[in-house]
Design a protein around this motif. Structure first.
Motif, PDB file in Angstrom:
ATOM      1  N   CYS A 139       0.841  -1.206   0.000  1.00  0.00           N
ATOM      2  CA  CYS A 139       0.000   0.000   0.000  1.00  0.00           C
ATOM      3  C   CYS A 139       0.874   1.253   0.000  1.00  0.00           C
ATOM      4  N   LYS A 140       1.894   1.218   0.847  1.00  0.00           N
ATOM      5  CA  LYS A 140       2.793   2.388   0.921  1.00  0.00           C
ATOM      6  C   LYS A 140       3.562   2.555  -0.395  1.00  0.00           C
ATOM      7  N   ALA A 141       3.933   1.436  -1.016  1.00  0.00           N
ATOM      8  CA  ALA A 141       4.644   1.532  -2.301  1.00  0.00           C
ATOM      9  C   ALA A 141       3.734   2.174  -3.351  1.00  0.00           C
ATOM     10  N   LEU A 142       2.458   1.782  -3.340  1.00  0.00           N
ATOM     11  CA  LEU A 142       1.505   2.373  -4.298  1.00  0.00           C
ATOM     12  C   LEU A 142       1.315   3.860  -3.992  1.00  0.00           C
ATOM     13  N   GLU A 143       1.338   4.190  -2.692  1.00  0.00           N
ATOM     14  CA  GLU A 143       1.197   5.593  -2.306  1.00  0.00           C
ATOM     15  C   GLU A 143       2.376   6.402  -2.859  1.00  0.00           C
ATOM     16  N   GLN A 144       3.557   5.801  -2.779  1.00  0.00           N
ATOM     17  CA  GLN A 144       4.724   6.497  -3.323  1.00  0.00           C
ATOM     18  C   GLN A 144       4.624   6.624  -4.845  1.00  0.00           C
ATOM     19  N   ALA A 145       4.103   5.573  -5.476  1.00  0.00           N
ATOM     20  CA  ALA A 145       3.913   5.625  -6.936  1.00  0.00           C
ATOM     21  C   ALA A 145       2.982   6.782  -7.297  1.00  0.00           C
ATOM     22  N   ILE A 146       1.948   6.989  -6.474  1.00  0.00           N
ATOM     23  CA  ILE A 146       1.005   8.081  -6.753  1.00  0.00           C
ATOM     24  C   ILE A 146       1.748   9.425  -6.748  1.00  0.00           C
ATOM     25  N   GLN A 147       2.635   9.591  -5.780  1.00  0.00           N
ATOM     26  CA  GLN A 147       3.399  10.848  -5.714  1.00  0.00           C
ATOM     27  C   GLN A 147       4.304  11.013  -6.934  1.00  0.00           C
ATOM     28  N   ILE A 148       5.016   9.955  -7.283  1.00  0.00           N
ATOM     29  CA  ILE A 148       5.975  10.040  -8.392  1.00  0.00           C
ATOM     30  C   ILE A 148       5.240  10.319  -9.702  1.00  0.00           C
ATOM     31  N   VAL A 149       4.161   9.559  -9.917  1.00  0.00           N
ATOM     32  CA  VAL A 149       3.415   9.703 -11.168  1.00  0.00           C
ATOM     33  C   VAL A 149       2.733  11.078 -11.229  1.00  0.00           C
ATOM     34  N   SER A 150       2.236  11.568 -10.091  1.00  0.00           N
ATOM     35  CA  SER A 150       1.603  12.899 -10.077  1.00  0.00           C
ATOM     36  C   SER A 150       2.614  13.950 -10.516  1.00  0.00           C
ATOM     37  N   GLY A 151       3.836  13.841 -10.005  1.00  0.00           N
ATOM     38  CA  GLY A 151       4.886  14.794 -10.380  1.00  0.00           C
ATOM     39  C   GLY A 151       5.164  14.739 -11.877  1.00  0.00           C
ATOM     40  N   PHE A 152       5.215  13.523 -12.420  1.00  0.00           N
ATOM     41  CA  PHE A 152       5.481  13.367 -13.852  1.00  0.00           C
ATOM     42  C   PHE A 152       4.347  13.971 -14.677  1.00  0.00           C
ATOM     43  N   LEU A 153       3.109  13.750 -14.226  1.00  0.00           N
ATOM     44  CA  LEU A 153       1.945  14.255 -14.969  1.00  0.00           C
ATOM     45  C   LEU A 153       1.907  15.791 -14.984  1.00  0.00           C
ATOM     46  N   LEU A 154       2.388  16.394 -13.912  1.00  0.00           N
ATOM     47  CA  LEU A 154       2.435  17.859 -13.888  1.00  0.00           C
ATOM     48  C   LEU A 154       3.343  18.383 -14.996  1.00  0.00           C
ATOM     49  N   GLU A 179      -7.576  -0.288  -2.643  1.00  0.00           N
ATOM     50  CA  GLU A 179      -8.014   1.113  -2.585  1.00  0.00           C
ATOM     51  C   GLU A 179      -6.942   2.048  -3.135  1.00  0.00           C
ATOM     52  N   MET A 180      -5.680   1.767  -2.746  1.00  0.00           N
ATOM     53  CA  MET A 180      -4.583   2.616  -3.234  1.00  0.00           C
ATOM     54  C   MET A 180      -4.433   2.455  -4.747  1.00  0.00           C
ATOM     55  N   ALA A 181      -4.658   1.237  -5.242  1.00  0.00           N
ATOM     56  CA  ALA A 181      -4.588   1.002  -6.689  1.00  0.00           C
ATOM     57  C   ALA A 181      -5.652   1.838  -7.398  1.00  0.00           C
TER      58      ALA A 181
END
Lengths: 280, 267
Positions: A139-154, A179-181
């Motif tokens: 779950c935490k790994a997916l949470e980190q993925a959300i941060q990384i991908v959000s930065g890339f999308l910006l 849920e994180m997925a």
């Protein structure tokens, strides 16, 4: 239409790998007494990166069509590329190509064109080494993925949707990752929602399954959960999958069980492919 | 611009995909209107030196004398020329690999990511067209296409017949593939007759697919192309008009972003 943005150096996309490095990954893969799941995942990831680089070779260079990251999760959650790329989160693929941890030499048998076979030495780059320690904070790994991908999308709002590939034995220890997925899949570029694919490396001795369209036939609850977490294959990928002889339907998801995900890289549309079947 | 000899007029265009420079374009074309020989090739971008291979193919084809030269007669020497024209550490690596010498040292000069492509060789689609008297002969491997228009009607389409038949893995001619393999088994030949006033359009896949989609929808796509090659305009003007028109199609996403080559020939 979603998932039609061009993947190019002026509009690159992101390939983020999440790799389970928990202690349970030191157990054997189903059907084998000696192959550790962690080694199978390391092999699979190195092969994926190899295939991805080759798909970006243009003439004598590697075009930065992808920014690539590997996050390991186990005792710690952190960037897991080795060597000169250690601690880097996302790396342009040209830089990845030039900086493997090491390049090993493999001997392959190939046709000599005269009806026989000949040994050929082939270079085999490695960026990532297997590891296994601690629990499985998926779950935490997916949470980190959300941060990384959000930065890339910006930075790349019009990109082909980033692809997140999770390689795991599926036994999350920090809650229900579904849920994180879902939160990850709620992120989107102008071209569509972020894609999450799962490669399930299991101790369960069951035959390999590729891109199923239903959870019914899957061998255990972990597999069914990872299946539900996986995105539907976009239409263009479905078409490529069919062309390469796989049986897929409109409900097929980016999920494989004890199988290689390298085919996902081949299914991405990045220009004319040299398809081995068309050379003979 | 009507030319002497066979009285063929032609105009050719070649554009890189959006975001790329012309020197990165992997399409090649060759025209010898005097001798009535035309050729297109579309290098597969993933193979190293594909643009070089495409260029060698088209230039050699228009130099040939036979209307439909046999692949086995002209491909082997062309493959040798490709090998000697690529960067020397790479050709040395391939030569040592081919002769089963100890390739270890040679291979040290080649980045790992170029090895598979170099070993496999470069690949390109090919389309050649030759006019002789009142006939034409065409040779094709892959999805570069020929369309013949007479008195406002499309009368021949070669070798791809339907827009749905394009894929991103067409048949290809290889710089290191046995000459009896692909071109022989999967090459197509066609011939036909031509009359004064006929127009021939040769194009690489992206534009050819657009062309076929238009005809399948009941349109006459050559009517959009005609003004771009209008004989009254200078070549510079025609090139600019063509580039602007292609840009428009790409921006409307009616044309895949790919290299585009077009040769218009009037009989």
């Amino acid at each position: 239409m979603p998932y039609t943005a061009e993947i190019s150096r002026s509009n690159p996309t992101c390939f983020l790998f999440l790799v389970d490095q928990s202690k349970s990954m030191l157990g054997p893969i189903g059907g084998s007494s000696s192959n550790k799941k962690a080694d199978v995942v390391a092999d699979s990831l190195n092969r994926l990166l190899y295939t991805l680089v080759l798909r970006c070779v243009w003439g004598q260079t590697v075009l930065d069509r992808f920014h690539v990251g590997v996050i390991g999760y186990g005792r710690q959650i952190r960037p897991a590329l080795g060597g000169g790329l250690a601690e880097r989160v996302l790396v342009p693929i040209g830089e990845l190509a030039r900086n493997p941890l090491r390049v090993e030499q493999r001997t392959n048998l190939v046709d000599d064109g005269r009806g026989g076979q000949v040994e050929q030495i082939v270079k085999s780059p490695l960026w990532f080494e297997s590891a296994g320690d601690g629990k499985t904070p998926m779950c935490k790994a997916l949470e980190q993925a959300i941060q990384i991908v959000s930065g890339f999308l910006l930075e790349h709002p019009a990109c082909y949707p980033p692809l997140v590939v999770n390689l795991s034995d599926g036994e999350a220890t920090d809650g229900n990752p579904e849920e994180m997925a879902k939160n990850l899949g709620d992120l989107a570029s102008e071209d569509g929602a972020v894609l999450l694919f799962n490669g399930h490396i299991s101790s369960h001795a069951s035959q390999a399954i590729e891109f199923p369209d239903d959870e019914e036939g899957l061998p255990d609850d972990y597999a069914r959960r990872l299946f539900r977490m996986s995105s539907l294959l976009p239409p263009a990928m479905l078409q490529s999958a069919r062309q390469s002889g796989l049986t897929v339907t409109a409900d097929s998801r980016g999920f494989v069980f004890n199988a290689d995900l390298a085919s996902v890289v081949r299914f991405l549309d990045i220009g004319t492919r040299v398809d081995p079947k068309n050379l003979r | 611009m009507a030319l002497s000899g066979l009285g063929l007029g032609s105009r050719a265009f070649r554009l890189p995909r959006q975001g790329y420079n012309l020197d990165e374009c992997q399409d090649a074309l060759a025209v010898d209107a005097e001798r009535g020989r035309f050729a297109l090739a579309d290098g597969a971008a993933e193979s190293p030196y594909a643009a070089l291979w495409a260029k060698l193919l088209v230039e050699e084809f228009v130099r040939q004398d036979d209307p439909l030269p046999r692949w086995a007669n002209w491909l082997p020497s062309l493959q040798e020329r490709w090998l000697s024209a690529i960067c020397s550490p790479y050709s040395a690596f391939l030569s040592s690999r081919d002769s089963s010498e100890d390739g270890g040292q040679r291979s040290a000069d080649v980045p790992w990511y170029l090895e598979p492509g170099l070993t496999q060789g470069a690949f390109a689609t090919f389309l050649g067209l030759v006019f002789e008297d009142n006939s034409w002969y065409a040779l094709a491997v892959g999805d570069s296409c020929l369309f013949q228009v007479r008195r406002g009607e499309l009368i021949r389409t070669f070798p791809i017949l339907h827009a749905a038949d394009f894929s991103n893995a067409p048949w290809l001619v290889g710089s290191r593939t046995s000459p009896i393999e692909v071109p022989h088994k999967n090459g197509h030949q066609q011939y036909g007759e031509c009359q004064p006033g006929d127009r021939f359009w040769l194009m690489t896949d992206a534009l050819a697919q657009w062309f076929l989609l238009q005809t399948e929808a009941g349109s006459k796509p050559w009517l959009s192309l005609e003004p771009l090659i209008y004989p009254g305009s200078s070549d510079d003007e025609a090139q600019h008009a063509f580039a602007a028109w292609i840009e428009g199609l790409r921006n409307e996403r009616r044309l895949r972003n790919d290299d585009v080559t077009l040769v218009a020939i009037s009989q």
